[in-house]
Design a protein around this motif. Sequence first.
Motif, PDB file in Angstrom:
ATOM      1  N   GLY A 158       3.635  17.547 -11.143  1.00 59.22           N
ATOM      2  CA  GLY A 158       4.762  16.637 -11.245  1.00 59.22           C
ATOM      3  C   GLY A 158       5.515  16.525  -9.934  1.00 59.22           C
ATOM      4  N   THR A 159       6.224  15.421  -9.803  1.00 60.29           N
ATOM      5  CA  THR A 159       7.103  15.175  -8.666  1.00 60.29           C
ATOM      6  C   THR A 159       8.517  15.004  -9.197  1.00 60.29           C
ATOM      7  N   LEU A 160       9.453  15.756  -8.633  1.00 62.37           N
ATOM      8  CA  LEU A 160      10.839  15.684  -9.076  1.00 62.37           C
ATOM      9  C   LEU A 160      11.749  15.242  -7.939  1.00 62.37           C
ATOM     10  N   VAL A 161      12.679  14.376  -8.266  1.00 61.33           N
ATOM     11  CA  VAL A 161      13.825  14.107  -7.400  1.00 61.33           C
ATOM     12  C   VAL A 161      15.004  14.651  -8.186  1.00 61.33           C
ATOM     13  N   TRP A 162      15.380  15.882  -7.869  1.00 60.82           N
ATOM     14  CA  TRP A 162      16.265  16.614  -8.786  1.00 60.82           C
ATOM     15  C   TRP A 162      17.021  17.680  -8.014  1.00 60.82           C
ATOM     16  N   GLY A 163      18.252  17.878  -8.384  1.00 58.21           N
ATOM     17  CA  GLY A 163      19.030  18.939  -7.787  1.00 58.21           C
ATOM     18  C   GLY A 163      19.929  18.449  -6.671  1.00 58.21           C
ATOM     19  N   ASN A 164      20.577  19.387  -6.015  1.00 62.18           N
ATOM     20  CA  ASN A 164      21.537  19.087  -4.960  1.00 62.18           C
ATOM     21  C   ASN A 164      20.903  18.231  -3.866  1.00 62.18           C
ATOM     22  N   ALA A 165      21.566  17.140  -3.541  1.00 63.40           N
ATOM     23  CA  ALA A 165      21.130  16.203  -2.497  1.00 63.40           C
ATOM     24  C   ALA A 165      19.904  15.396  -2.887  1.00 63.40           C
ATOM     25  N   GLN A 166      19.474  15.532  -4.149  1.00 64.33           N
ATOM     26  CA  GLN A 166      18.356  14.732  -4.660  1.00 64.33           C
ATOM     27  C   GLN A 166      17.125  14.816  -3.754  1.00 64.33           C
ATOM     28  N   VAL A 167      16.813  16.011  -3.302  1.00 67.54           N
ATOM     29  CA  VAL A 167      15.659  16.206  -2.425  1.00 67.54           C
ATOM     30  C   VAL A 167      14.392  16.254  -3.271  1.00 67.54           C
ATOM     31  N   PRO A 168      13.357  15.443  -2.943  1.00 67.49           N
ATOM     32  CA  PRO A 168      12.117  15.469  -3.730  1.00 67.49           C
ATOM     33  C   PRO A 168      11.378  16.802  -3.572  1.00 67.49           C
ATOM     34  N   TRP A 169      10.751  17.252  -4.657  1.00 69.98           N
ATOM     35  CA  TRP A 169       9.903  18.430  -4.609  1.00 69.98           C
ATOM     36  C   TRP A 169       8.829  18.320  -5.691  1.00 69.98           C
ATOM     37  N   ASN A 170       7.757  19.065  -5.521  1.00 68.09           N
ATOM     38  CA  ASN A 170       6.585  18.947  -6.388  1.00 68.09           C
ATOM     39  C   ASN A 170       6.249  20.287  -7.035  1.00 68.09           C
ATOM     40  N   PHE A 171       5.454  20.226  -8.076  1.00 70.30           N
ATOM     41  CA  PHE A 171       4.833  21.427  -8.624  1.00 70.30           C
ATOM     42  C   PHE A 171       3.403  21.085  -9.008  1.00 70.30           C
ATOM     43  N   SER A 172       2.558  22.105  -8.988  1.00 68.86           N
ATOM     44  CA  SER A 172       1.150  21.947  -9.357  1.00 68.86           C
ATOM     45  C   SER A 172       0.804  22.957 -10.439  1.00 68.86           C
TER      46      SER A 172
ATOM     47  N   ARG B  78       1.467   3.518  -7.133  1.00 68.56           N
ATOM     48  CA  ARG B  78       1.403   4.916  -7.540  1.00 68.56           C
ATOM     49  C   ARG B  78       1.991   5.813  -6.462  1.00 68.56           C
ATOM     50  N   LEU B  79       2.311   7.052  -6.846  1.00 65.79           N
ATOM     51  CA  LEU B  79       2.753   8.027  -5.872  1.00 65.79           C
ATOM     52  C   LEU B  79       1.634   8.307  -4.877  1.00 65.79           C
ATOM     53  N   PRO B  80       1.972   8.683  -3.637  1.00 65.73           N
ATOM     54  CA  PRO B  80       0.947   8.803  -2.588  1.00 65.73           C
ATOM     55  C   PRO B  80       0.158  10.104  -2.652  1.00 65.73           C
ATOM     56  N   GLY B  81      -1.042  10.084  -2.098  1.00 65.74           N
ATOM     57  CA  GLY B  81      -1.843  11.281  -1.853  1.00 65.74           C
ATOM     58  C   GLY B  81      -2.060  12.152  -3.058  1.00 65.74           C
ATOM     59  N   ASP B  82      -1.766  13.454  -2.897  1.00 68.38           N
ATOM     60  CA  ASP B  82      -1.993  14.430  -3.962  1.00 68.38           C
ATOM     61  C   ASP B  82      -1.063  14.228  -5.161  1.00 68.38           C
ATOM     62  N   GLU B  83      -0.039  13.388  -4.999  1.00 64.52           N
ATOM     63  CA  GLU B  83       0.893  13.122  -6.091  1.00 64.52           C
ATOM     64  C   GLU B  83       0.416  11.993  -7.005  1.00 64.52           C
ATOM     65  N   TYR B  84      -0.738  11.437  -6.745  1.00 65.57           N
ATOM     66  CA  TYR B  84      -1.187  10.205  -7.388  1.00 65.57           C
ATOM     67  C   TYR B  84      -1.120  10.264  -8.916  1.00 65.57           C
ATOM     68  N   THR B  85      -1.493  11.384  -9.500  1.00 61.56           N
ATOM     69  CA  THR B  85      -1.496  11.497 -10.972  1.00 61.56           C
ATOM     70  C   THR B  85      -0.273  12.218 -11.510  1.00 61.56           C
ATOM     71  N   ASN B  86       0.677  12.551 -10.643  1.00 67.71           N
ATOM     72  CA  ASN B  86       1.864  13.286 -11.098  1.00 67.71           C
ATOM     73  C   ASN B  86       2.747  12.441 -11.994  1.00 67.71           C
ATOM     74  N   ILE B  87       3.410  13.102 -12.926  1.00 69.36           N
ATOM     75  CA  ILE B  87       4.555  12.487 -13.585  1.00 69.36           C
ATOM     76  C   ILE B  87       5.716  12.512 -12.589  1.00 69.36           C
ATOM     77  N   LEU B  88       6.517  11.452 -12.561  1.00 65.97           N
ATOM     78  CA  LEU B  88       7.719  11.419 -11.742  1.00 65.97           C
ATOM     79  C   LEU B  88       8.940  11.635 -12.634  1.00 65.97           C
ATOM     80  N   ILE B  89       9.777  12.593 -12.264  1.00 63.40           N
ATOM     81  CA  ILE B  89      11.068  12.816 -12.920  1.00 63.40           C
ATOM     82  C   ILE B  89      12.135  12.651 -11.853  1.00 63.40           C
TER      83      ILE B  89
END
Length: 425
Positions: A82-96, A203-214
């Motif tokens: 997944g890809t998240l835009v979440w938390g202080n300053a809305q900085v994007p981050w991912n998990f696998s 779609r999201l780029p690269g390795d994020e292509y199949t991620n859910i976006l939150i």
Amino acid sequence: MSSTLFGVPEEFDVIVIGGGPAGSTTAGLLAERGHRVLVLDRERFPRYHVGESLIPAFMRPMKELGLTERMDARGFERKYGGTLVWGNAQVPWNFSFIEGTTHEYAYHTRRADMDSLILDRARELGAFIIEEATVKEPIETEGRVTGVRFTLRGTDGMHEARAKLVIDASGQARLLSRKYADVTWHEELRNVAVWTYFDNCERLPGDEYTNILIEGLDEGWFWAIPIDKGTISVGYVTRSEEANKDGKSLEDLFKDEMAKSTKLKKMLEGANQSAGWRTARDWSYTSQSFTGNGWVCVGDSAAFVDPLFSTGVALATLAGSTLSKIVDKIIQHPEIEEQALKRYVTAYRGFFDEIRTFVERFYDRTKYKEFYHSLAQEMVDPDRERTPSANFVQLISGLSGKHPMLTLTIDDLIDEGAEPAAEQS
């Protein structure tokens, strides 16, 4: 039962109300163990349902049902993280998923297709499936639920079926739990959602292509779920009181908030809306009783939590898998019913409460990702055997491995040397 239901017996080991993922998983695994099971569902499958994104915990019961290869064969899209835009300053981050679990992927899927696949598998394993059947009321005998009365679309009159145990898998309709138990609403999660579908999306780029976006915003958050190459499900979730401000419709609120997004807005730049609007509200609750005399709940009839991490289907099917093992033993040894179901309820509540508590605390969007990772470690790995980020992935995957829900046994309740009921008769 009416003779118009050709080939369907009147007596069963188990009746399951509802053919969604919880009900069909439970029914299929019980039928596979040789029990006579009836599933009644008011719809005709395939039918629409929201909840297209799945998590790795879902793969465990699907493996038991023999469905993992069929999901690939049906072309369901694999979800690796997944890809998240979440938390202080809305900085994007991912998990696998591969970081924290033994299952490196789950799926995104149209629920109509996924749910039909599981229900068809239950039928294939020997369960009797009756669709377009509306359960009207339980049958009680000396205070115990011993069956149900139901109507069948296109026929007159009432039909009856009886069983040793009735399982309520009727989802948020809560056909039995509504009658026999109140619910506790989770005030911190009194939210409203509005969603629709878009075609021709980027779609999201690269390795994020199949991620859910939150993607989190000041007053709510969006999901964006890639269902296939160009179609995504997009929904906005906010507090119920926020949805009623300024007299805006939910559709206008969606559009206004989407304009404030970053990654989502880019994904939708060249897209077109391809479906109407749908809404839901106040969905987070726990039934005060998961079981009673002759009946037991599984899936959304027992409890449901906010969809932030797509836990609903996984929790429902995991519970169905566990319940099938419990009920199998109860049918063979009726004397253990009360204690066996008590263990199931304790494990189920504990598993649900762990996820709910994490979601409630995750809703604090003033923190950084390291805080959320540490929070997960605090909950599922207090001995710090794994990294905080791995604990985070494990928890949101529904696989906090030492939890009793994943390892529940009741063999100690059976007296040594006791013969199964079928052999005693």
